[in-house]
Design an enzyme around this catalytic site. Structure first.
Site, PDB file in Angstrom:
ATOM      1  N   CYS A 174      -8.377  -2.024   4.397  1.00 57.63           N
ATOM      2  CA  CYS A 174      -8.255  -3.189   5.287  1.00 57.63           C
ATOM      3  C   CYS A 174      -9.578  -3.609   5.898  1.00 57.63           C
ATOM      4  O   CYS A 174      -9.720  -4.718   6.378  1.00 57.63           O
ATOM      5  CB  CYS A 174      -7.315  -2.883   6.448  1.00 57.63           C
ATOM      6  SG  CYS A 174      -5.733  -2.285   5.924  1.00 57.63           S
TER       7      CYS A 174
ATOM      8  N   GLU B 197       2.032   1.693  -3.416  1.00 55.98           N
ATOM      9  CA  GLU B 197       0.909   2.150  -4.237  1.00 55.98           C
ATOM     10  C   GLU B 197       0.676   3.658  -4.043  1.00 55.98           C
ATOM     11  O   GLU B 197       0.490   4.400  -5.017  1.00 55.98           O
ATOM     12  CB  GLU B 197      -0.355   1.364  -3.841  1.00 55.98           C
ATOM     13  CG  GLU B 197      -1.556   1.633  -4.744  1.00 55.98           C
ATOM     14  CD  GLU B 197      -2.823   0.921  -4.250  1.00 55.98           C
ATOM     15  OE1 GLU B 197      -2.773   0.285  -3.179  1.00 55.98           O
ATOM     16  OE2 GLU B 197      -3.845   1.031  -4.946  1.00 55.98           O
TER      17      GLU B 197
ATOM     18  N   LYS C 145     -15.481  -9.725   8.450  1.00 55.84           N
ATOM     19  CA  LYS C 145     -14.437 -10.594   7.896  1.00 55.84           C
ATOM     20  C   LYS C 145     -15.025 -11.923   7.436  1.00 55.84           C
ATOM     21  O   LYS C 145     -14.492 -12.578   6.552  1.00 55.84           O
ATOM     22  CB  LYS C 145     -13.332 -10.839   8.930  1.00 55.84           C
ATOM     23  CG  LYS C 145     -12.470  -9.621   9.227  1.00 55.84           C
ATOM     24  CD  LYS C 145     -11.418  -9.376   8.148  1.00 55.84           C
ATOM     25  CE  LYS C 145     -10.717  -8.042   8.356  1.00 55.84           C
ATOM     26  NZ  LYS C 145      -9.978  -7.609   7.152  1.00 55.84           N
TER      27      LYS C 145
ATOM     28  N   GLU D 103       0.832  -1.203   0.000  1.00 55.35           N
ATOM     29  CA  GLU D 103       0.000   0.000   0.000  1.00 55.35           C
ATOM     30  C   GLU D 103       0.872   1.261   0.000  1.00 55.35           C
ATOM     31  O   GLU D 103       0.541   2.251  -0.651  1.00 55.35           O
ATOM     32  CB  GLU D 103      -0.923  -0.025   1.230  1.00 55.35           C
ATOM     33  CG  GLU D 103      -2.131   0.877   1.102  1.00 55.35           C
ATOM     34  CD  GLU D 103      -3.190   0.560   2.160  1.00 55.35           C
ATOM     35  OE1 GLU D 103      -3.809  -0.517   2.054  1.00 55.35           O
ATOM     36  OE2 GLU D 103      -3.376   1.365   3.080  1.00 55.35           O
TER      37      GLU D 103
ATOM     38  N   GLU E  38     -14.284 -13.324  -5.378  1.00 58.98           N
ATOM     39  CA  GLU E  38     -12.968 -13.114  -5.990  1.00 58.98           C
ATOM     40  C   GLU E  38     -11.812 -13.525  -5.076  1.00 58.98           C
ATOM     41  O   GLU E  38     -10.661 -13.525  -5.492  1.00 58.98           O
ATOM     42  CB  GLU E  38     -12.816 -11.651  -6.426  1.00 58.98           C
ATOM     43  CG  GLU E  38     -12.819 -10.619  -5.296  1.00 58.98           C
ATOM     44  CD  GLU E  38     -14.216 -10.168  -4.879  1.00 58.98           C
ATOM     45  OE1 GLU E  38     -15.192 -10.869  -5.215  1.00 58.98           O
ATOM     46  OE2 GLU E  38     -14.326  -9.123  -4.199  1.00 58.98           O
TER      47      GLU E  38
ATOM     48  N   SER F 159      -7.406   1.842  -2.091  1.00 56.43           N
ATOM     49  CA  SER F 159      -6.217   1.053  -2.389  1.00 56.43           C
ATOM     50  C   SER F 159      -6.678  -0.287  -2.937  1.00 56.43           C
ATOM     51  O   SER F 159      -7.667  -0.846  -2.484  1.00 56.43           O
ATOM     52  CB  SER F 159      -5.412   0.834  -1.113  1.00 56.43           C
ATOM     53  OG  SER F 159      -4.533  -0.258  -1.284  1.00 56.43           O
TER      54      SER F 159
ATOM     55  N   GLU G  66     -16.166 -11.082   4.116  1.00 56.32           N
ATOM     56  CA  GLU G  66     -15.049 -10.847   3.200  1.00 56.32           C
ATOM     57  C   GLU G  66     -14.448 -12.153   2.687  1.00 56.32           C
ATOM     58  O   GLU G  66     -14.146 -12.282   1.510  1.00 56.32           O
ATOM     59  CB  GLU G  66     -13.966 -10.028   3.919  1.00 56.32           C
ATOM     60  CG  GLU G  66     -12.787  -9.657   3.054  1.00 56.32           C
ATOM     61  CD  GLU G  66     -11.680  -8.955   3.849  1.00 56.32           C
ATOM     62  OE1 GLU G  66     -11.325  -9.453   4.935  1.00 56.32           O
ATOM     63  OE2 GLU G  66     -11.179  -7.919   3.391  1.00 56.32           O
TER      64      GLU G  66
ATOM     65  N   CYS H 251     -10.286  -1.603  14.948  1.00 55.39           N
ATOM     66  CA  CYS H 251     -10.587  -3.036  15.105  1.00 55.39           C
ATOM     67  C   CYS H 251     -10.712  -3.431  16.579  1.00 55.39           C
ATOM     68  O   CYS H 251     -11.413  -4.388  16.901  1.00 55.39           O
ATOM     69  CB  CYS H 251      -9.505  -3.875  14.462  1.00 55.39           C
ATOM     70  SG  CYS H 251      -9.153  -3.347  12.779  1.00 55.39           S
TER      71      CYS H 251
END
Lengths: 590, 175
Positions: free
Chosen positions: A304, A281, A363, A278, A371, A324, A366, A520
């Protein structure tokens, strides 16, 4: 200042304070069910009733402001009788199968019934019909347990700015849920689980992966490895009676080994990897904008937090190019484990099971995004919340508190202090700066103890800027540039920030977003009940974890450097692109 | 207010474009008014006969309120309907005065006569049946309303006759 009396004791209180606040400050306990700190009290549950001299009826302490000379009794026979009656009425329509409830021993209604000494329920009436909503990968709702306190409604609309849950219908038939009789998958729920974190009873919980993980652990054909997010080590202890903010990294590692995992690893490893990707990037986007004059999407947002990704995909598709492309550390871990590590130990990806321990319910969503299978198999198989791990450790009969500290396994168990602070709001930003500043200037980030103070703490939107001077030749185009940064947590704050950017009032280069208040450490899968004092303690524990390490910068993680050398090549290289990066899609808000 | 109170007088359905145009008109007027949601819902229902999912989603977007919140408002008030209704909306009052003066028996007679339950519509789309919570005519209890007409001191035995008059078009053809 007002002067008043509570339980015979003279007390002073500022103008505008409620009876509840005043009593709590004086160390007098008044029980509550619907109350949420910092939110407008709604007085729905009536559990906080108190007796005010001269008042015709008992008053709800949460929503009654104090006045001069008030004489309040919080524990008179009349108050106790009324509270008992209120709780008995709640119990009379509640599906009270406590022994087999997810919230057994962790339920505010159960605790209150015990505190009030209720031994029989004087009322017998109709109970709400059970309707289980397990339509989403992250959450399960059970209306028969709901006591209609509306904490979830408040959190979903006011804290997260989502509004997926509202009271539907009226009277006894009121159901707290998505529009009409829809399930959660019928509305634009981001699956952050803050509703489950504040629910006092078993009406909303995470969808459990506990049984699936037990099964995988028992399967001799499977190599089962586990990754643990940084926020777990600052909260898991609470499941075993520890004070919030107790660090239990070593005990957690030992417990996971006892549970039978074949490798105990750290999401910190891929948090460091995230910083490498990141950070590169961001610097690449800045170079394109500043040197090549290309139109690149800035500000760049961190990616994230899967609740935030959902939020952007539903509500702010115009910002999707600004996210990102880095996968979250959880998903990077799965992709690296089932390729690089699987090859190292000679296991086929399909014979490996990757389990994550996360402070998060999103999560779970996710890991099953279609994908997320770049390793050739599902990159992460199961996600357990902190609460679920606590339950498994108890189920296994492990005496957690007496475990000796153990260390995580190499190579995926090595993480820096910069990775630890991913758990805190402002932490990803700080970790990125520690590395990016050093790459660009060849010098260490010139801040006390490497902490970026302006972006730490519980303020909803935080800003900072760094002027870059003394660059190394490769990055000389950044000489003198003032890099503008922002950090937001809690999606209602995120919404405010995005709107101010859209109106052109604010502009930034890099923005860290975390879905849950506090980051988190305040995730929807953490031990209940999380309020600001708990958040601050967990945040403090995470910073101490960081400071206790010699390795405090992501780019100095040797195991990550080794991964690039042996396997990935360079950050943003072809292999990274394939395994560590992803794309987003606009989901029409339902 | 007459427009707000009128229910489902329209039996022919509007084209999609016409619905969208009319809805836009309503939203234009109310989207920025404090407390504008309920009047917007009332007028939309009076124009279109009921509040469809499409209409509600447009309203929720225009008011910048979550769909679940708008649904919460719609499902709270018995006045609102999310299903198409008949030409005549029959509402039996079960407010306190009507209740004690036999409102329940009137409602049973209506159910029997129409062959439908509360919230349903007859197959010929002529009548829908609902319960009201006080029309402000307690002195005339028990009361029923058929669209905008108030009928006082209704006897269960006379309900059939009353409905037949509407069915035959002798009464209350608001169009």
């Amino acid at each position: 200042m007002y002067k008043l009396i509570i339980n015979g004791k003279s007390i002073e209180a500022p103008d505008g304070a409620t009876i509840l606040e005043t009593a709590r400050r004086a160390g007098i306990r008044i029980p509550t069910l619907c109350f949420l700190e910092k939110r407008e009290p709604i007085g729905a549950c009536r559990v906080c009733l108190v007796e005010v001299a001269g008042a015709r009826t008992l008053m709800a302490a949460c929503s009654t402001p104090v006045t001069n000379g008030m004489d309040i009794k919080t524990n008179s026979p009349r108050v106790r009788a009324a509270r008992r009656q209120v709780v008995e009425l709640l119990l009379s329509e509640h599906d009270g199968n406590c022994q087999i409830c997810d919230r057994n021993q962790d339920c505010e209604l159960q605790a209150l019934a015990s505190e009030l000494g209720i031994r029989e329920i004087a009322y017998e009436g109709e109970k709400a019909k059970a309707k289980i909503d397990d339509s989403t990968p992250a959450l399960v709702r059970d209306n028969s347990k709901c006591i209609k306190c509306r904490r979830c409604v408040t959190v979903c609309s006011q804290v997260q700015g989502v509004g997926a849950l509202h009271p539907q219908g009226r009277g006894f038939d009121t159901v707290i849920g998505p529009a009409f009789t829809l399930n959660l998958d019928g509305v634009a729920c981001v699956q952050c689980g803050q509703c489950a974190a504040v629910c006092p009873v078993g009406a909303i919980s995470e969808r459990s992966h506990v049984e699936a993980v037990w099964k995988a652990l028992e399967d001799p054909k499977k190599t089962v490895i586990v990754q643990t997010a940084p926020a777990i080590r600052a909260a898991l202890g609470e499941c075993f009676g520890c004070e919030p903010g107790t660090r239990v990294t070593g005990k957690m590692t030992a417990a996971l080994r006892q549970l039978g995992f074949n490798g105990v690893f750290d999401t910190n490893f891929t948090a460091d990897l995230t910083i490498m990707e990141e950070g590169t990037e961001l610097l690449t986007r800045l170079k394109k904008a500043l040197v090549d004059g290309e139109k690149v999407p800035l500000p760049m947002f961190t990616s994230c937090s899967p609740g935030w990704i959902n939020f952007a995909e539903y509500y702010y598709p115009e910002f999707l190019p600004n996210l990102s492309t880095c996968k979250s550390p959880q998903q990077m871990f799965g992709a690296v484990a089932k390729t690089y590590y699987a090859q190292k130990i000679g296991v086929k990806p399909e014979d490996m099971t990757v389990v994550s321990i996360m402070p998060c319910t999103a999560k779970k969503f996710e890991c099953q995004r279609e994908e997320m299978n770049d390793s050739g198999a599902r990159d992460v198989d199961y996600v357990l919340t902190t609460r679920e791990l606590g339950r498994m450790i108890k189920e296994a009969g492990i005496d957690f508190m007496s475990l000796e500290d153990e260390k995580m396994d190499a190579p995926l168990g090595l993480g820096s202090g910069a990775a630890d602070i991913f758990a805190n709001t402002g932490g990803v930003m700080e970790a990125a700066l520690r590395t990016a500043y050093e790459i660009v200037t060849g010098r260490q980030l010139p801040m006390e103890n490497l902490h970026v103070k302006p972006v730490a703490g519980l303020e909803g939107i935080k800003e900072a800027s760094v002027v870059i001077t003394g660059t190394v030749p490769a990055w000389s185009f950044l000489e003198g540039v003032e890099v503008k940064l922002a950090v937001a947590h809690g999606l209602a704050n995120v919404r405010r920030l995005l709107e101010s950017i859209k109106r052109g009032e604010k502009s930034y280069h890099f923005i860290e977003i975390m879905t849950c208040p506090g980051g988190c450490i305040g995730g929807g899968g953490q031990p209940r009940m999380t309020d600001d004092s708990v958040r601050l303690k967990r945040i403090g524990a995470i910073y101490s974890e960081d400071e206790s390490k010699a390795l405090r910068k992501s780019h100095e993680n040797d195991a990550v450097q080794q991964l690039y050398k042996e396997f990935l090549g360079a950050p943003l290289g072809e292999k990274s692109h394939h395994l560590l990066h992803t794309h987003y899609k606009h989901k029409p808000a339902l | 207010m007459a427009e707000n109170a009128a229910c489902c007088a329209c039996s022919e359905s509007l084209s999609e474009e016409e619905t969208a145009r009319q809805l836009e008109e309503i939203l234009e007027e109310y989207r920025d008014k404090p407390g504008g949601l309920i009047p917007a819902l009332q007028i939309a229902q009076s124009r279109f006969g009921y509040l469809s999912e499409t209409v509600l989603k447009k309203i929720s977007a225009a008011f910048n309120k979550p769909y679940s919140e708008v649904a919460g408002v719609v499902s709270f008030y018995s006045f609102f309907s999310t299903v198409p209704r008949g030409k005549y909306l029959v509402r039996a009052c079960l407010g306190t005065a009507c209740y004690v003066r036999g409102g329940k028996a009137v409602l049973s007679a209506l159910k029997k006569e129409l062959g439908i339950d509360v919230g349903q519509t007859t197959e010929d789309r002529l009548f829908s049946l609902d319960v009201g919570r006080c029309f402000g005519a307690c002195g005339l209890a028990p009361v029923i309303m058929v669209n905008d007409d108030v009928h006082q001191r209704v006897k269960p035995s006379k309900v059939g006759e009353l409905l037949k008059a509407y069915a035959a078009g002798e009464k209350g053809d608001a169009q």
